[in-house]
Motif scaffolding. Structure first.
Motif, short mmCIF file in Angstrom:
data_model
loop_
_atom_site.label_atom_id
_atom_site.label_comp_id
_atom_site.label_asym_id
_atom_site.label_seq_id
_atom_site.Cartn_x
_atom_site.Cartn_y
_atom_site.Cartn_z
N ARG A 139 0.85 -1.20 0.00
CA ARG A 139 0.00 0.00 0.00
C ARG A 139 0.88 1.24 0.00
N TYR A 140 0.49 2.19 -0.85
CA TYR A 140 1.11 3.51 -0.88
C TYR A 140 0.02 4.54 -0.59
N SER A 141 0.31 5.48 0.29
CA SER A 141 -0.71 6.45 0.66
C SER A 141 -0.10 7.84 0.77
N LEU A 142 -0.90 8.83 0.43
CA LEU A 142 -0.48 10.23 0.53
C LEU A 142 -1.72 11.09 0.69
N GLY A 143 -1.68 12.03 1.65
CA GLY A 143 -2.82 12.90 1.88
C GLY A 143 -2.97 13.98 0.84
N ALA A 144 -1.90 14.76 0.62
CA ALA A 144 -1.95 15.86 -0.35
C ALA A 144 -0.59 16.01 -0.99
N GLY A 145 -0.57 16.12 -2.31
CA GLY A 145 0.67 16.25 -3.05
C GLY A 145 0.67 15.32 -4.25
N ASP A 146 1.68 15.45 -5.09
CA ASP A 146 1.81 14.58 -6.26
C ASP A 146 2.50 13.28 -5.86
N LEU A 147 1.97 12.17 -6.34
CA LEU A 147 2.52 10.85 -6.03
C LEU A 147 2.92 10.16 -7.33
N GLU A 148 4.19 9.71 -7.40
CA GLU A 148 4.70 8.99 -8.57
C GLU A 148 5.15 7.61 -8.12
N LEU A 149 4.59 6.57 -8.74
CA LEU A 149 4.97 5.19 -8.46
C LEU A 149 5.48 4.57 -9.75
N ASP A 150 6.78 4.35 -9.82
CA ASP A 150 7.43 3.84 -11.02
C ASP A 150 7.81 2.38 -10.78
N LEU A 151 7.07 1.48 -11.44
CA LEU A 151 7.32 0.03 -11.32
C LEU A 151 7.97 -0.53 -12.58
N SER A 152 8.52 0.34 -13.41
CA SER A 152 9.01 -0.08 -14.72
C SER A 152 10.24 -0.97 -14.63
N ARG A 153 10.95 -0.98 -13.50
CA ARG A 153 12.16 -1.78 -13.37
C ARG A 153 11.88 -3.24 -12.99
N LEU A 154 10.63 -3.57 -12.73
CA LEU A 154 10.30 -4.93 -12.31
C LEU A 154 10.33 -5.88 -13.50
N ASP A 155 10.60 -7.16 -13.20
CA ASP A 155 10.68 -8.20 -14.23
C ASP A 155 9.59 -9.23 -13.95
N ALA A 156 8.73 -9.45 -14.94
CA ALA A 156 7.62 -10.39 -14.75
C ALA A 156 8.13 -11.81 -14.48
N GLY A 157 9.33 -12.14 -14.97
CA GLY A 157 9.87 -13.48 -14.75
C GLY A 157 10.25 -13.75 -13.30
N ASP A 158 10.38 -12.70 -12.50
CA ASP A 158 10.76 -12.86 -11.10
C ASP A 158 9.55 -13.02 -10.17
N LEU A 159 8.35 -12.98 -10.72
CA LEU A 159 7.15 -13.02 -9.89
C LEU A 159 6.66 -14.45 -9.73
N ASP A 160 6.49 -14.86 -8.47
CA ASP A 160 5.88 -16.16 -8.21
C ASP A 160 4.37 -16.08 -8.19
N GLU A 161 3.85 -14.90 -7.91
CA GLU A 161 2.41 -14.65 -7.88
C GLU A 161 2.17 -13.19 -8.22
N PRO A 162 0.95 -12.84 -8.61
CA PRO A 162 0.69 -11.45 -8.99
C PRO A 162 0.93 -10.49 -7.82
N LEU A 163 1.46 -9.34 -8.14
CA LEU A 163 1.60 -8.28 -7.15
C LEU A 163 0.25 -7.62 -6.92
N ASP A 164 -0.08 -7.37 -5.65
CA ASP A 164 -1.34 -6.70 -5.29
C ASP A 164 -0.98 -5.39 -4.62
N VAL A 165 -1.17 -4.27 -5.33
CA VAL A 165 -0.75 -2.96 -4.85
C VAL A 165 -1.97 -2.05 -4.77
N ARG A 166 -2.09 -1.39 -3.63
CA ARG A 166 -3.17 -0.43 -3.43
C ARG A 166 -2.57 0.96 -3.25
N VAL A 167 -3.19 1.96 -3.88
CA VAL A 167 -2.75 3.35 -3.76
C VAL A 167 -3.92 4.17 -3.24
#
Length: 291
Positions: free
Chosen positions: A196-224
């Motif tokens: 979980r990522y949370s922010l009350g007020a302000g700009d939020l940037e979440l960059d997941l572009s460096r992740l590799d699908a081959g390294d995942l054993d199960e789906p990532l579950d992300v809440r913002v």
């Protein structure tokens, strides 16, 4: 020879009388509050108006303070065309004072209920209760024999109505949002990704572009959970992403395909979901794109 009597002491100047705190009838833009404060304090009315604007831009309190002063301050005396004061307009209705007292009592009771019970009213409950008290004050003012404070009550009611509409448009967050200010997250591996990522007020940037699908054993579950500001999420090109968005005010752009959530397949995706992205955003733009 008789001595001359001593000179009489100089007469003391009469005490300076401060004018009563009243709304101005001659120097007014909206209600004469700033003009009345200027006549009472001797401070230029422009400075009062700049102060109210600054309070409004800082957090919106300037509008509410101005509306309350409009409600509580009586209007200045009327003058005839020749400049002479007109006949007094009669006693002021006590409805304004009773309405403000009712607001304070209701808000205090709601704070106690929220504090010492399991009932959580939230901002909508507080604002709706305050709007109800102001509405009752308007009804009472229509039956009052004194000078009615309808203008001030209508101004307060308008501010509360806008606040209720805003809070109704913004989705409720499950947990308390954390922090104020711009935030940026760039995890390098799946283990560094938070649930979980949370922010009350302000700009939020979440960059997941460096992740590799081959390294995942199960789906990532992300809440913002994001209150106010712009939200930007970047995912890898080959990720199959399921997106669920609950948004209040602002634009939503999911992979250049509009605002509707669902499953978005990557360029080399195998059809299995790699990322489940749940977004709760209050006000601002939301953009989910690929690297």
């Amino acid at each position: 020879m008789t001595a001359a009597p001593p000179p009489a002491p100089p007469a003391e100047p009469p005490p300076v009388t401060r004018p009563a705190l009243r709304r101005s009838r001659t120097d007014k833009v909206a209600g004469g509050v700033a003009g009345g404060l200027a006549e009472y304090s001797g401070i230029d009315p422009l400075l009062w108006r700049v102060g109210f604007v600054a309070l409004t831009l800082a957090g919106g309190s300037g509008v509410l303070v101005y509306a309350l002063l409009w409600l509580l301050m009586p209007s200045g005396p009327r003058t005839r065309a020749d400049g002479a004061p007109a006949e007094p307009a009669g006693p002021r209705s006590p409805v304004a004072a009773f309405t403000v007292a009712g607001l304070l009592i209701i808000v205090g009771l709601l704070v106690l209920v929220t504090r010492y019970t399991d009932l959580d009213l939230g901002p909508r409950g507080f604002l709706a209760s305050a709007l109800l008290v102001v509405g009752l004050g308007l009804v009472a003012s229509s039956f009052s024999s004194g000078r009615s404070p309808r203008g001030g009550l209508i101004a307060v009611g308008a501010v509360l109505s806008l606040a209720v509409l805003f809070t109704s448009a913004v989705p409720e967050m499950d947990d308390e949002l954390g922090g104020v200010g711009d935030r940026s997250y760039r995890p390098e591996t799946a283990d560094q990704v938070l649930d979980r990522y949370s922010l009350g007020a302000g700009d939020l940037e979440l960059d997941l572009s460096r992740l590799d699908a081959g390294d995942l054993d199960e789906p990532l579950d992300v809440r913002v959970d994001h209150g106010v500001g712009d939200l930007e999420v970047t995912v890898p090109d080959d990720f199959d992403v399921r997106v669920d968005v609950e948004h209040g005010i602002g634009d939503v752009d999911l992979f250049d395909q509009g605002a509707a959530g669902g499953l978005f397949r990557g360029d080399d995706g195998d059809g299995d979901v790699d990322l489940v992205l749940t977004i709760h955003s209050g006000a601002g733009s939301v953009e989910v794109s690929r690297a």
